[in-house]
Design an enzyme around this catalytic site. Structure first.
Site, PDB file in Angstrom:
ATOM      1  N   ARG A  36       0.824  -1.509   0.071  1.00 11.47           N
ATOM      2  CA  ARG A  36      -0.108  -0.030   0.188  1.00 11.47           C
ATOM      3  C   ARG A  36       0.731   1.272   0.063  1.00 11.47           C
ATOM      4  O   ARG A  36       0.442   2.311  -0.573  1.00 11.47           O
ATOM      5  CB  ARG A  36      -0.928   0.078   1.157  1.00 11.47           C
ATOM      6  CG  ARG A  36      -2.114  -1.079   0.995  1.00 11.47           C
ATOM      7  CD  ARG A  36      -2.993  -1.405   2.105  1.00 11.47           C
ATOM      8  NE  ARG A  36      -2.127  -1.679   3.353  1.00 11.47           N
ATOM      9  CZ  ARG A  36      -1.790  -2.921   3.791  1.00 11.47           C
ATOM     10  NH1 ARG A  36      -2.185  -3.868   3.017  1.00 11.47           N
ATOM     11  NH2 ARG A  36      -1.391  -3.130   4.843  1.00 11.47           N
ATOM     12  N   GLU A  58       2.309  -6.705  14.624  1.00 14.39           N
ATOM     13  CA  GLU A  58       1.441  -6.690  15.919  1.00 14.39           C
ATOM     14  C   GLU A  58       0.882  -8.036  15.896  1.00 14.39           C
ATOM     15  O   GLU A  58       0.731  -8.628  16.931  1.00 14.39           O
ATOM     16  CB  GLU A  58       0.325  -5.659  15.568  1.00 14.39           C
ATOM     17  CG  GLU A  58      -0.854  -5.861  16.676  1.00 14.39           C
ATOM     18  CD  GLU A  58      -1.948  -4.830  16.359  1.00 14.39           C
ATOM     19  OE1 GLU A  58      -2.874  -4.998  17.248  1.00 14.39           O
ATOM     20  OE2 GLU A  58      -1.781  -4.261  15.231  1.00 14.39           O
TER      21      GLU A  58
END
Length: 173
Positions: free
Chosen positions: A58, A95
């Site tokens: 992205r 994460e």
């Protein structure tokens, strides 16, 4: 423009308990995409950068538009096996797991000033890995820019001493 209304939240992606911030609606909305690219360019045009680098995938879309508009080179930082020439790599924590990023070993010359961009700053692992790769090539990171920052994950704590700017801040899950 209120990008928070355009950015889509996807629960339990890519893993249960994660709320994924999807910027594809920003990319699909010409006014929102222009607003975002203009923000990056206005915010970082005076950094003295000559290149902009971004992680797959992205971040590439923003880096390409920024590089084009400001006349800077673009450096893709990619997942393993995606770059055809000799690379350096950095492993880092996400994460929700671990990952590795690669950069061509000739993508940045010593002393070149580089802006690092991505769509999102979460725990900071991806951003920290990009900074390390740029520095290992002798580049100077001028600043880091993100479309979204998840403030509650404190990712900027992994980037002490660097200018970090984010267009959208998310205070809590």
């Amino acid at each position: 423009m209120d990008l928070e209304k355009i950015i889509r939240s996807i629960p339990d992606f890519p893993n249960p308990g994660i709320i994924f911030k999807d910027i594809t609606p920003v990319l699909g909305d010409p006014a929102a995409f222009k607003y975002t690219v203009d923000w990056f360019c206005d915010t970082f045009k005076d950094t003295g950068s000559v290149k902009v680098c971004a992680a797959e995938a992205r971040g590439f879309m923003f880096a390409a538009a920024i590089g084009y508009k400001l006349g800077w080179g673009i450096v893709p930082i990619r997942k393993p096996g995606k770059l055809p020439s000799t690379t350096l790599y950095e492993e880092y924590d996400l994460e929700y797991g671990k990952a590795i990023l690669h950069i061509h070993d000739d993508a940045i010359r010593p002393g070149e000033r580089v802006l690092v961009v991505d769509d999102l700053l979460g725990t900071g692992g991806t951003a920290e890995a990009m900074v390390k790769l740029v520095q290992r090539l002798g580049g100077v990171v001028t600043a880091l820019g993100f479309v979204i920052e998840l403030d509650f994950l404190k990712g900027r704590d992994l980037l002490p001493g660097f200018r970090v700017e984010s267009l959208v801040h998310v205070a809590s899950e």
